[in-house]
Design a protein around this motif. Structure first.
Motif, PDB file in Angstrom:
ATOM      1  N   LEU A   1       0.761  -1.396  -0.049  1.00 59.40           N
ATOM      2  CA  LEU A   1      -0.110   0.030  -0.019  1.00 59.40           C
ATOM      3  C   LEU A   1       0.669   1.253  -0.020  1.00 59.40           C
ATOM      4  O   LEU A   1       0.521   2.172  -0.505  1.00 59.40           O
ATOM      5  N   ILE A   2       1.929   1.178   0.733  1.00 63.58           N
ATOM      6  CA  ILE A   2       2.586   2.292   0.797  1.00 63.58           C
ATOM      7  C   ILE A   2       3.470   2.621  -0.832  1.00 63.58           C
ATOM      8  O   ILE A   2       3.742   3.795  -1.006  1.00 63.58           O
ATOM      9  N   ILE A   3       3.904   1.360  -1.258  1.00 69.28           N
ATOM     10  CA  ILE A   3       4.329   1.477  -2.653  1.00 69.28           C
ATOM     11  C   ILE A   3       3.515   2.164  -3.679  1.00 69.28           C
ATOM     12  O   ILE A   3       3.739   2.956  -4.488  1.00 69.28           O
ATOM     13  N   GLN A   4       2.168   1.668  -3.352  1.00 70.63           N
ATOM     14  CA  GLN A   4       1.169   2.005  -4.455  1.00 70.63           C
ATOM     15  C   GLN A   4       1.031   3.561  -4.279  1.00 70.63           C
ATOM     16  O   GLN A   4       0.818   4.411  -5.248  1.00 70.63           O
ATOM     17  N   HIS A   5       0.834   4.209  -3.005  1.00 69.98           N
ATOM     18  CA  HIS A   5       0.667   5.516  -2.807  1.00 69.98           C
ATOM     19  C   HIS A   5       2.028   6.430  -3.232  1.00 69.98           C
ATOM     20  O   HIS A   5       1.858   7.369  -3.791  1.00 69.98           O
ATOM     21  N   VAL A   6       3.276   5.882  -2.944  1.00 73.03           N
ATOM     22  CA  VAL A   6       4.359   6.666  -3.491  1.00 73.03           C
ATOM     23  C   VAL A   6       4.408   6.793  -4.984  1.00 73.03           C
ATOM     24  O   VAL A   6       4.662   7.986  -5.447  1.00 73.03           O
ATOM     25  N   VAL A   7       4.039   5.509  -5.572  1.00 72.43           N
ATOM     26  CA  VAL A   7       4.234   5.590  -6.971  1.00 72.43           C
ATOM     27  C   VAL A   7       3.148   6.415  -7.760  1.00 72.43           C
ATOM     28  O   VAL A   7       3.347   7.202  -8.745  1.00 72.43           O
TER      29      VAL A   7
ATOM     30  N   ILE B   1       5.680  10.552  -5.853  1.00 78.45           N
ATOM     31  CA  ILE B   1       6.602  10.633  -6.857  1.00 78.45           C
ATOM     32  C   ILE B   1       5.973  11.759  -7.935  1.00 78.45           C
ATOM     33  O   ILE B   1       6.876  12.647  -8.241  1.00 78.45           O
ATOM     34  N   PRO B   2       4.904  11.356  -8.486  1.00 74.34           N
ATOM     35  CA  PRO B   2       4.378  12.495  -9.333  1.00 74.34           C
ATOM     36  C   PRO B   2       4.154  13.829  -8.977  1.00 74.34           C
ATOM     37  O   PRO B   2       4.504  14.842  -9.392  1.00 74.34           O
ATOM     38  N   ALA B   3       3.985  13.934  -7.593  1.00 80.63           N
ATOM     39  CA  ALA B   3       3.975  15.320  -6.976  1.00 80.63           C
ATOM     40  C   ALA B   3       5.213  15.870  -6.491  1.00 80.63           C
ATOM     41  O   ALA B   3       5.368  17.148  -6.319  1.00 80.63           O
ATOM     42  N   LYS B   4       6.339  15.120  -6.658  1.00 85.72           N
ATOM     43  CA  LYS B   4       7.813  15.383  -6.514  1.00 85.72           C
ATOM     44  C   LYS B   4       8.134  15.872  -5.048  1.00 85.72           C
ATOM     45  O   LYS B   4       8.767  16.870  -4.787  1.00 85.72           O
TER      46      LYS B   4
ATOM     47  N   ILE C   1      10.742  10.684   1.635  1.00 83.84           N
ATOM     48  CA  ILE C   1      11.722  10.189   2.849  1.00 83.84           C
ATOM     49  C   ILE C   1      10.783   9.649   3.929  1.00 83.84           C
ATOM     50  O   ILE C   1      11.250   8.738   4.446  1.00 83.84           O
ATOM     51  N   GLY C   2       9.845  10.231   4.207  1.00 86.87           N
ATOM     52  CA  GLY C   2       8.927   9.864   5.485  1.00 86.87           C
ATOM     53  C   GLY C   2       8.208   8.445   5.241  1.00 86.87           C
ATOM     54  O   GLY C   2       8.474   7.789   6.086  1.00 86.87           O
TER      55      GLY C   2
ATOM     56  N   MET D   1      -7.888  -3.435 -18.764  1.00 87.88           N
ATOM     57  CA  MET D   1      -8.408  -2.395 -18.203  1.00 87.88           C
ATOM     58  C   MET D   1      -7.821  -0.965 -18.075  1.00 87.88           C
ATOM     59  O   MET D   1      -6.447  -0.978 -18.607  1.00 87.88           O
ATOM     60  N   GLY D   2      -8.487  -0.187 -18.092  1.00 86.91           N
ATOM     61  CA  GLY D   2      -7.886   1.312 -18.588  1.00 86.91           C
ATOM     62  C   GLY D   2      -6.998   1.749 -17.208  1.00 86.91           C
ATOM     63  O   GLY D   2      -7.236   1.436 -16.158  1.00 86.91           O
ATOM     64  N   PRO D   3      -6.297   2.819 -17.660  1.00 86.20           N
ATOM     65  CA  PRO D   3      -5.123   3.445 -16.677  1.00 86.20           C
ATOM     66  C   PRO D   3      -6.195   4.192 -15.515  1.00 86.20           C
ATOM     67  O   PRO D   3      -5.650   4.166 -14.310  1.00 86.20           O
ATOM     68  N   GLU D   4      -7.515   4.445 -15.818  1.00 86.34           N
ATOM     69  CA  GLU D   4      -8.389   5.176 -14.652  1.00 86.34           C
ATOM     70  C   GLU D   4      -8.377   4.065 -13.597  1.00 86.34           C
ATOM     71  O   GLU D   4      -8.639   4.319 -12.408  1.00 86.34           O
ATOM     72  N   GLU D   5      -8.862   2.782 -14.067  1.00 81.28           N
ATOM     73  CA  GLU D   5      -9.153   1.502 -13.364  1.00 81.28           C
ATOM     74  C   GLU D   5      -7.899   0.822 -12.477  1.00 81.28           C
ATOM     75  O   GLU D   5      -8.021   0.396 -11.461  1.00 81.28           O
ATOM     76  N   ALA D   6      -6.969   0.772 -13.465  1.00 80.12           N
ATOM     77  CA  ALA D   6      -5.714   0.122 -12.847  1.00 80.12           C
ATOM     78  C   ALA D   6      -4.530   1.108 -13.130  1.00 80.12           C
ATOM     79  O   ALA D   6      -4.016   0.895 -14.532  1.00 80.12           O
ATOM     80  N   THR D   7      -4.121   1.737 -12.246  1.00 76.20           N
ATOM     81  CA  THR D   7      -3.072   2.817 -12.598  1.00 76.20           C
ATOM     82  C   THR D   7      -1.814   1.619 -12.424  1.00 76.20           C
ATOM     83  O   THR D   7      -1.744   0.471 -12.085  1.00 76.20           O
ATOM     84  N   PHE D   8      -0.572   2.083 -12.806  1.00 73.31           N
ATOM     85  CA  PHE D   8       0.848   1.448 -12.662  1.00 73.31           C
ATOM     86  C   PHE D   8       1.176   1.158 -11.234  1.00 73.31           C
ATOM     87  O   PHE D   8       1.504   0.060 -10.930  1.00 73.31           O
ATOM     88  N   GLY D   9       0.787   1.988 -10.321  1.00 75.37           N
ATOM     89  CA  GLY D   9       0.961   1.737  -8.882  1.00 75.37           C
ATOM     90  C   GLY D   9       0.149   0.431  -8.177  1.00 75.37           C
ATOM     91  O   GLY D   9       0.572  -0.238  -7.636  1.00 75.37           O
ATOM     92  N   VAL D  10      -1.297   0.541  -8.871  1.00 71.01           N
ATOM     93  CA  VAL D  10      -2.151  -0.473  -8.719  1.00 71.01           C
ATOM     94  C   VAL D  10      -1.579  -1.802  -8.976  1.00 71.01           C
ATOM     95  O   VAL D  10      -1.731  -2.826  -8.413  1.00 71.01           O
ATOM     96  N   ILE D  11      -1.373  -1.844 -10.311  1.00 66.54           N
ATOM     97  CA  ILE D  11      -0.675  -3.060 -10.785  1.00 66.54           C
ATOM     98  C   ILE D  11       0.578  -3.640 -10.031  1.00 66.54           C
ATOM     99  O   ILE D  11       0.685  -4.827  -9.650  1.00 66.54           O
ATOM    100  N   LEU D  12       1.504  -2.611  -9.688  1.00 62.00           N
ATOM    101  CA  LEU D  12       2.579  -2.942  -8.982  1.00 62.00           C
ATOM    102  C   LEU D  12       2.164  -3.538  -7.556  1.00 62.00           C
ATOM    103  O   LEU D  12       2.799  -4.519  -6.888  1.00 62.00           O
TER     104      LEU D  12
END
Length: 557
Positions: free
Chosen positions: A20-26, A30-33, A39-40, A248-259
């Protein structure tokens, strides 16, 4: 185990938050830079790993201790039960097959009882946790992961019975190999005398080959399950990427969700793989546990009855009242045996081999239960007395002089642990053992191996004699006690025995009739009972079986 279970649940829950942490970070950080949040989140993820490892380590230590406590109790119960089983149990089984159950089989189930039970529960719980996290992230991809379960279930059902039978076969082959090895080591002198080394080696090779074949066949069946799980996990993970990216489209399955889902897929099938390994261990352990509990369930046929009484200090009168006995139903060794032995009387039991002489004295000691009739000591039915109170007042010198590993002092003291060194030396002097014991460099402190391999047969018998006499018994049983002692030593020993037998009831089994001529009564055991009874002179005057046996021995001499 409850504490370990709670710690494992906490460890699993914390570890499962990592995807879940990985999904949120990806998808967000990361997109928000946002480097500070990155780090947190990284520090939080590191903390989950560290805490999870610490909790798992504590759980592992707890379960190792708990498991070893269980093993300790099983092994102790098993040994305690073996101590109580009657002679009949050991008459019917090779020692090697008994030994392997106490040592090898208990060791084999050690890991299953240490970790298997709780790990099985935890892996089931892990699956539920992972399923909950998966469906929280994406329900459609969760069903893709679950699609492999029916295939896995089919494989398990197909292999279940075959695996159990395979492990039972391994257990049998291992038992046969161990029994033959133990027998070969015990009889190594006879093997070398008859130059049977090559032939015995071929038998061992055959047994070892059979064991290896069964083991390899079992391992082949075992590895089919992890092989199936690995392939299913690979197919499922591939399917996640195909379904997520193509269907599935990117709206339903983002790259973070797939990871995150691919991570959960790996985690989902890992408990299944672990469960399959635990299952294999259980199948193996069940085959061994069946043998262990088969031994524990073996009935103690010779034991204290409910409300058994303490046998009071005895004078030594022994009465057989219409006693019948058989080792196997329908094959009586003794039938309707009735005799009365007065306190302090010396009785010699003579007769052909296999007539039942040793059986008579074994029944007095209640090593076997009579088939019918009663045996009384001073009017007390021995079947109603506590075994310890009965046998503690008897001195029994069996034909096989067993010497335990340890010092000569400890071997003589074996039946009377509170005996002083002076008492031990006095007993050794009585049986003419003191002289040869003092010739050893360390005297009574000399270490001897199991079965007394450093001692001659005659020396072993004299030490066993001293051990028996030290207990100061009221009833003394000597079964071929002087068979391995030379004539000169026997004459010296007889002087001490004559003093010892005074005032004690004694039963002496001997094939050399010259050693029992002075007994109060001689009983000729034959035809499932006492064929003749009387003093030496009376029996010689009857010119019956005893007369013929005595005359034959005199001619041979």
């Amino acid at each position: 185990m409850i504490i370990a279970f709670i710690l494992s649940a906490l460890s699993a829950g914390i570890a499962l938050s990592a995807p879940l942490i990985i999904q949120h970070v990806v998808d967000v950080t990361i997109p928000a830079k946002d480097n500070m949040k990155l780090i947190g989140w990284s520090a939080l993820m590191l903390a989950t790993i560290v805490i999870s490892v610490i909790l798992a380590t504590i759980r592992s230590r707890i379960m190792t201790r708990v498991g070893q406590d269980i093993i300790f109790e099983i092994r102790t119960d098993l040994f305690k039960h073996l101590q109580q089983l009657p002679f009949q149990y050991y008459d019917d089984r090779p020692q090697g097959k008994i030994l392997i159950r106490v040592v090898n089989y208990v060791n084999s189930v050690s890991d299953v009882l240490s970790n298997g039970i709780i790990n099985f529960i935890l892996e089931i719980m892990n699956l539920l946790f992972i399923a909950a996290f998966m469906f929280a992230v994406n329900a459609k991809l969760s069903f893709v992961i679950l699609a492999g379960l029916p295939v896995f279930a089919a494989v398990m059902l197909l292999l279940k019975t075959k695996q159990r039978r395979a492990w039972q076969a391994v257990s049998n082959k291992s038992s046969n190999l161990n029994a033959y090895t133990q027998e070969s080591i015990s009889g190594i002198r006879v093997t070398q005398i008859f130059t049977r080394e090559k032939h015995n080696e071929s038998i061992f090779t055959r047994l070892s080959t059979n064991y290896r074949k069964e083991w390899m066949r079992t391992m082949y069946l075992n590895f089919l399950i992890p092989f199936s799980v690995d392939n299913l996990a690979t197919i499922v993970t591939t399917s996640i990427y195909l379904v997520g990216l193509l269907m599935m489209g990117p709206e339903e399955a983002t790259f973070g969700v797939i990871l995150a889902m691919s991570s959960y897929a790996a985690r989902f099938w890992q408990p299944i793989l672990n469960l399959s390994n635990i299952y294999n261990s259980f199948i193996n352990a069940v085959a061994y546990l069946e043998r262990i509990f088969e031994t524990l369930d073996e009935p103690v046929t010779v034991s204290d009855i409910p409300k058994a009484k303490e046998l009071p200090p005895i004078q030594g009168r022994v009465t057989f009242d219409d006693v019948t006995f058989a080792y196997e139903p329908g094959h009586n060794i003794l039938e309707n045996l009735t005799m009365d032995v007065k306190a302090g009387e010396s009785i010699a039991l003579v007769g052909p081999t296999g007539a039942g002489k040793t059986t008579v004295v074994n029944l007095i000691s209640r090593f076997y239960n009579v088939s019918s009739g009663n045996i009384l000591i001073d009017g007390h039915d021995i079947s109603e007395m506590k075994l310890k109170s009965l046998r503690s007042q008897m001195g029994i010198m069996l034909q096989d002089s067993f010497i335990f590993s340890g010092t000569i002092l400890d071997n003589i003291r074996y039946g009377k642990l509170d005996a002083t060194e002076e008492e031990i030396i006095a007993a050794a002097k009585t049986v003419c053992a003191d002289e040869f014991i003092r010739e050893f460099e360390n005297g009574y402190k000399t270490e001897v191996n199991e079965r007394g391999s450093k001692l001659s047969q005659g020396q072993r018998q004299l030490i066993s004699f001293a051990r028996t006499l030290l207990a100061n018994p009221r009833i003394l049983i000597l079964d071929e006690a002087t068979s391995s002692i030379d004539a000169q030593t026997e004459r010296l020993l007889q002087k001490g025995l004559n003093e010892l037998l005074k005032g004690r009831t004694s039963f002496i089994i001997a094939h050399r009739l010259s050693t029992v001529k002075n007994c109060d009564r001689i009983m000729y055991v034959s035809d499932k009972g006492i064929a003749e009874s009387g003093s030496h002179d009376e029996l010689m005057a009857q010119r019956g079986r005893y007369y013929k046996l005595h005359s034959a021995q005199k001619m041979e001499a």
